[in-house]
Design a protein around this motif. Structure first.
Motif, PDB file in Angstrom:
ATOM      1  N   ALA A 100     -32.306  35.286   8.322  1.00  0.00           N
ATOM      2  CA  ALA A 100     -32.010  34.185   9.237  1.00  0.00           C
ATOM      3  C   ALA A 100     -30.505  34.139   9.503  1.00  0.00           C
ATOM      4  O   ALA A 100     -29.702  34.681   8.742  1.00  0.00           O
ATOM      5  CB  ALA A 100     -32.485  32.862   8.649  1.00  0.00           C
ATOM      6  N   ASP A 101     -30.137  33.475  10.595  1.00  0.00           N
ATOM      7  CA  ASP A 101     -28.724  33.267  10.936  1.00  0.00           C
ATOM      8  C   ASP A 101     -28.246  32.024  10.185  1.00  0.00           C
ATOM      9  O   ASP A 101     -28.647  30.906  10.513  1.00  0.00           O
ATOM     10  CB  ASP A 101     -28.590  33.082  12.451  1.00  0.00           C
ATOM     11  CG  ASP A 101     -27.156  32.772  12.882  1.00  0.00           C
ATOM     12  OD1 ASP A 101     -26.242  32.949  12.056  1.00  0.00           O
ATOM     13  OD2 ASP A 101     -26.966  32.331  14.035  1.00  0.00           O
ATOM     14  N   VAL A 102     -27.414  32.224   9.177  1.00  0.00           N
ATOM     15  CA  VAL A 102     -26.954  31.136   8.310  1.00  0.00           C
ATOM     16  C   VAL A 102     -25.455  30.944   8.503  1.00  0.00           C
ATOM     17  O   VAL A 102     -24.677  31.898   8.384  1.00  0.00           O
ATOM     18  CB  VAL A 102     -27.264  31.440   6.834  1.00  0.00           C
ATOM     19  CG1 VAL A 102     -26.722  30.329   5.923  1.00  0.00           C
ATOM     20  CG2 VAL A 102     -28.763  31.618   6.633  1.00  0.00           C
ATOM     21  N   ARG A 103     -25.064  29.697   8.782  1.00  0.00           N
ATOM     22  CA  ARG A 103     -23.652  29.422   9.019  1.00  0.00           C
ATOM     23  C   ARG A 103     -23.237  28.134   8.328  1.00  0.00           C
ATOM     24  O   ARG A 103     -23.852  27.084   8.513  1.00  0.00           O
ATOM     25  CB  ARG A 103     -23.381  29.302  10.528  1.00  0.00           C
ATOM     26  CG  ARG A 103     -21.915  29.036  10.866  1.00  0.00           C
ATOM     27  CD  ARG A 103     -21.714  28.798  12.345  1.00  0.00           C
ATOM     28  NE  ARG A 103     -20.353  28.364  12.638  1.00  0.00           N
ATOM     29  CZ  ARG A 103     -19.967  27.826  13.785  1.00  0.00           C
ATOM     30  NH1 ARG A 103     -20.829  27.677  14.775  1.00  0.00           N
ATOM     31  NH2 ARG A 103     -18.711  27.437  13.969  1.00  0.00           N
ATOM     32  N   HIS A 104     -22.187  28.239   7.528  1.00  0.00           N
ATOM     33  CA  HIS A 104     -21.615  27.060   6.891  1.00  0.00           C
ATOM     34  C   HIS A 104     -20.830  26.275   7.933  1.00  0.00           C
ATOM     35  O   HIS A 104     -20.095  26.860   8.737  1.00  0.00           O
ATOM     36  CB  HIS A 104     -20.690  27.487   5.741  1.00  0.00           C
ATOM     37  CG  HIS A 104     -20.190  26.357   4.918  1.00  0.00           C
ATOM     38  ND1 HIS A 104     -19.002  26.403   4.232  1.00  0.00           N
ATOM     39  CD2 HIS A 104     -20.722  25.146   4.664  1.00  0.00           C
ATOM     40  CE1 HIS A 104     -18.824  25.265   3.582  1.00  0.00           C
ATOM     41  NE2 HIS A 104     -19.844  24.477   3.835  1.00  0.00           N
ATOM     42  N   ARG A 105     -20.974  24.933   7.919  1.00  0.00           N
ATOM     43  CA  ARG A 105     -20.295  24.100   8.909  1.00  0.00           C
ATOM     44  C   ARG A 105     -19.361  23.083   8.238  1.00  0.00           C
ATOM     45  O   ARG A 105     -19.596  21.871   8.277  1.00  0.00           O
ATOM     46  CB  ARG A 105     -21.330  23.362   9.772  1.00  0.00           C
ATOM     47  CG  ARG A 105     -22.196  24.255  10.641  1.00  0.00           C
ATOM     48  CD  ARG A 105     -21.382  24.958  11.711  1.00  0.00           C
ATOM     49  NE  ARG A 105     -20.561  24.045  12.485  1.00  0.00           N
ATOM     50  CZ  ARG A 105     -21.012  23.355  13.553  1.00  0.00           C
ATOM     51  NH1 ARG A 105     -22.257  23.494  13.953  1.00  0.00           N
ATOM     52  NH2 ARG A 105     -20.200  22.565  14.214  1.00  0.00           N
TER      53      ARG A 105
END
Length: 358
Positions: free
Chosen positions: A132-137
């Motif tokens: 999956a496309d995982v991004r910390h925000r």
């Protein structure tokens, strides 16, 4: 020390209000402004606002995101529609609790996962191990508006809040900036959690204060959550404890298929279940329990407290404790409070009933 900590974009706002700042989960955060008792009462009786920037914000999206999260999280995400949220857990292979968190479904193939501050890096690493496309925000600020008057206070800016039920979420905006409005919280009171960009957060914070919200620190957040019997990771739950012990089996969907930790939990059940369970203790006298106080039953050691404080609402000491599974709600035990045996009743949390009255 401060240089080693992360800083909220609202730090100067807190300093201007005279907040006492302190380390929490790797961040420098407001612990209190005018005192825990006053801030606690403001949330129970009116409305308060918390800066929760220390919480993690992880966006997970893509066509494989639902399957990816189902293999990691314990609850059944297939039951969560777009615009809904779910309390869930991340476990080790041995069934220990890495973290408890909320997963918000913000689109058909998109989720916002919100772990606890001290566990963000660990959870992020686990989520990144997949397709999956995982991004910390970290650029997103979380403001929690909680209390009986919370919905009325935010409705002029976020009318979507009035149409949301508990654990539902909707997109909105503030001064041209996107805001995610979630009917969730950690106090037992009605309220919302607002996810907003760090650039717009100071103006929104000031708007909420202008409308009458009391600024509330993490000290009162702890007394509020403990009155509701909500577990705190690092105190009441950890990798050394399973959901079966912690009373969180309701957040574990054993029938949904495989997920990390499932086999270990199944084995514990087959072997007769856990030997200890997390219970509530309500003191029968004036003494106040704190974490790691031994608990006895007729002179026999039966457990230890994990969280403990004075309940500002009930005006009595309360605690969470892991107790021998033979100890049941309704029993009386003794807590060793600094060398003095203090009687306590075993209860099933919450300590405070905040269910809507007919």
């Amino acid at each position: 020390m401060d240089r080693q900590l992360q800083h909220t974009p609202l730090e100067e706002e807190h300093r201007a209000l005279g907040a006492a700042l302190g380390p929490f989960g790797g961040w420098l955060m407001p612990i209190e402004y005018e005192g825990v008792l006053k801030e606690h009462a403001a949330v129970r009786e009116r409305v308060g606002v918390f800066d929760l920037t220390h919480l993690g914000k992880v966006r997970v999206r893509g066509p494989r995101a639902p399957q990816h999260l189902q293999r990691i999280l314990t609850n059944d995400l297939s039951k969560v529609a777009v615009g809904q949220a779910q309390y869930t857990l991340v476990l080790t292979e041995k069934g220990g609790i890495v973290d408890d968190l909320i997963a918000y479904r913000t689109g058909e193939e998109e989720w916002l996962v919100v772990p606890n501050a001290g566990n963000t890096a660990r959870v992020l690493g686990i989520l990144e191990d997949g397709d999956a496309d995982v991004r910390h925000r970290p650029d997103v600020v979380t403001l929690a508006v909680q209390g009986p008057e919370a919905i009325g206070l935010v409705a002029p800016s976020f009318p979507e809040a009035e149409g949301l039920s508990f654990m539902e979420v909707a997109a909105s905006s503030f001064e041209g900036t996107e805001v995610l409005v979630a009917r969730s919280g950690y106090t037992g009171e009605p309220g919302v959690e607002l996810f907003v960009s760090e650039d717009a957060a100071p103006a929104l914070w000031r708007r909420l204060l202008e409308r009458g919200a009391t600024p509330v620190g993490l000290g009162a957040r702890d007394t509020l959550r403990l009155e509701m019997g909500y577990p705190l990771h690092g105190n009441d739950i950890s990798e050394d404890r399973t959901p079966l012990e912690a009373g969180l089996s309701w957040a574990v969907a054993m029938d949904k298929g495989g997920f990390t930790g499932r086999e270990a939990l199944a084995r514990i059940k087959e072997e007769g279940g856990p030997t200890e369970r997390l219970r509530g203790l309500r003191m029968l006298g004036r003494r106040i329990p704190r974490p790691h106080f031994p608990v006895f039953k007729d002179g026999r050691p039966v457990g230890e407290t994990t969280s403990g404080t004075f309940s500002p609402t009930l005006r009595v000491g309360i605690a969470m404790a892991y107790l021998d599974r033979t100890i049941e709600p309704g029993d009386t035990v003794q807590v060793d409070v600094r060398g003095k045996a203090a009687e306590a009743g075993v209860v099933r949390p919450p300590f405070l009933d905040r269910s809507p009255k007919a």
